[in-house]
Design an enzyme around this catalytic site. Structure first.
Site, short mmCIF file in Angstrom:
data_model
loop_
_atom_site.label_atom_id
_atom_site.label_comp_id
_atom_site.label_asym_id
_atom_site.label_seq_id
_atom_site.Cartn_x
_atom_site.Cartn_y
_atom_site.Cartn_z
N ARG A 123 -14.78 -19.35 -22.49
CA ARG A 123 -16.10 -19.10 -22.60
C ARG A 123 -16.39 -17.55 -22.61
NH1 ARG A 123 -17.59 -24.19 -20.67
NH2 ARG A 123 -17.36 -25.63 -22.42
N GLU A 187 -14.15 6.15 -42.86
CA GLU A 187 -15.34 5.68 -42.37
C GLU A 187 -16.14 7.06 -41.78
OE1 GLU A 187 -16.46 2.75 -41.62
OE2 GLU A 187 -14.69 1.36 -42.14
N GLU A 246 -26.62 -7.89 -37.17
CA GLU A 246 -26.76 -7.59 -38.26
C GLU A 246 -27.37 -8.27 -39.09
OE1 GLU A 246 -22.59 -6.53 -39.99
OE2 GLU A 246 -23.29 -7.34 -41.92
N ASN A 254 -22.03 -1.05 -43.61
CA ASN A 254 -21.18 -1.47 -44.61
C ASN A 254 -21.35 -0.95 -45.97
OD1 ASN A 254 -20.14 -3.97 -43.28
ND2 ASN A 254 -22.14 -4.83 -43.46
N HIS A 274 -7.79 0.58 -45.97
CA HIS A 274 -9.32 0.05 -45.63
C HIS A 274 -10.40 1.48 -46.21
CE1 HIS A 274 -12.99 -1.51 -44.70
NE2 HIS A 274 -13.14 -0.71 -43.47
N1 GLY Z 1 -17.86 -2.05 -38.95
C1 GLY Z 1 -19.27 -2.34 -39.37
C2 GLY Z 1 -20.19 -2.95 -38.02
O1 GLY Z 1 -19.75 -2.82 -37.01
O2 GLY Z 1 -21.10 -3.40 -38.22
#
Ligand code: GLY
Length: 362
Positions: A123, A187, A246, A254, A274
């Site tokens: 866990r 990125e 998120e 994103n 990517h």
């Molecule tokens: N790679 C996008 C994030 O970590 O939210």
């Protein structure tokens, strides 16, 4: 020494992100400083182990702790259930307890997989991330996303699990192959386009910094790389601190990914990196924003200029109908609408939803 900290206030969970141009001794002593417990399971990328293993190991000279090493072959296809199970069994066989620690040394594949093992082993045991690719330094090692891939798509099984520390030694980036370096640059460009929306206290103007230091960046000048990593990490921290899971703001990370993920999936994750896929996703997002009236032609061309400087390998767009079907399966999509992050001004983005029909209009 650059030392950032990420503070998830409601949970009082704070961890440090160290960004440095370490000497080997400094790197090892930093690792020793952040590791707790008696046993350390190091999950390390095969490539990194071949290049740096002799220098990194032994991690400790005396019996401070016992180190177990699991070497993971490189490539996204290894971020799977089989290796997840193998690493868990390796940890169990060697008697790691909840008080011990997992150290992930490698790119996003190692970080995501070892992170998911750490999140679920008994866990949850301590995790320290040591990213060695540009993509992992600026994105995947910070913010606690861990996952493995499934037959149905990438990262569909995972957990939000924050590391105890992230140690970034920009020296690893010197030996990164060109393809890996370029995918990370994809990125970095993303952060340049979302910078203001990240609501970071400091405004660094990443677009400017890239433009002014472009040659040095491409030559992998360590000072420039370090500063770029620092800016991207500061932006990521700012976003994650405001929205760890998120639900809202973190979705802006994103940018370029809605279409990018669909391109990667439709080409079996083999044809494009990517970075190449998300760069195409960003170009598409700029076009869509322009068509929707969100941005003017000047910003659209300025964005194209920045992107084209990097000479990313162009993507041959797969059939749009097929891409729309795949985008409907995106984790961000609702049953009726596909979610895009679109540019709205220099360094600013906003979240917009489109029906499949709207996207298929010429
Ligand atoms: N790679 C996008 C994030 O970590 O939210």
């Amino acid at each position: 020494m650059t030392n950032f900290s990420l503070n998830l206030k409601p949970k009082e969970e704070i961890y440090n992100i160290y960004i440095e141009d370490y000497s080997l001794d400094g790197f090892k002593s930093k690792i020793r400083e952040v590791i707790h417990g008696k046993k350390v399971l190091v999950v390390i990328s095969d490539k990194v182990n071949k290049l740096y293993g002799k220098k990194i190991f032994p991690l400790v000279d005396s019996g401070e702790f016992i180190v177990y090493k699991y070497i993971l072959p490189d490539g996204e296809k290894h971020k799977n259930f089989k290796n997840y199970r193998r690493i868990l069994n390796f940890a169990l066989k060697n008697g790691l307890t909840r008080k011990d620690c997992i150290l992930a040394i490698g790119g996003g594949v190692v970080g995501d997989l070892a992170g998911f093992v750490a999140a679920t082993y008994m866990r949850g045991i301590d995790l320290v991330q040591v990213p060695t690719t540009l993509l992992a330094c600026v994105d995947s090692s910070v913010g606690g996303k861990t996952a493995i891939d499934t037959d149905f798509g990438k990262n569909l099984v995972g957990a939000f699990y924050q590391p105890k520390a992230v140690i970034i030694d920009v020296n690893f980036l010197r030996t990164l192959d060109e393809k890996q370096f370029k995918t990370g640059l994809g990125e970095v460009v993303k952060y340049a386009f979302i910078e203001k929306s990240c609501r970071c206290r400091e405004y660094e103007n990443l677009i400017n910094y890239i433009n002014e230091n472009f040659d040095k960046l491409m030559q992998r000048d360590i000072k420039v790389l370090k500063h770029i990593v620092e800016i991207c990490v500061a932006l990521k921290i700012s976003v994650v601190e405001k929205d760890e899971k998120e639900n809202d703001l973190r979705r802006i990370l994103n940018f370029g990914h809605t279409l990018g993920h669909a391109i990667e999936k439709s080409t079996g994750y083999k044809k494009y990196t990517h970075g190449e896929a998300i760069v195409q996703g960003m170009i598409f997002a700029f076009e869509l924003a322009y068509k929707t009236g969100l941005i003017d032609v000047n910003y659209k061309f300025a964005a194209r200029d920045l992107i084209s400087k990097f000479n990313f390998r162009p993507v041959k767009m797969p059939n749009m109908k097929k891409l729309v079907e795949l985008m409907k399966l995106d984790k961000k999509a609702t049953s009726e609408r596909i979610v895009f992050i679109l540019p709205k001004d220099y360094g600013q983005v906003q979240i917009r939803e489109f029906t499949p029909q709207e996207l298929l209009q010429p």
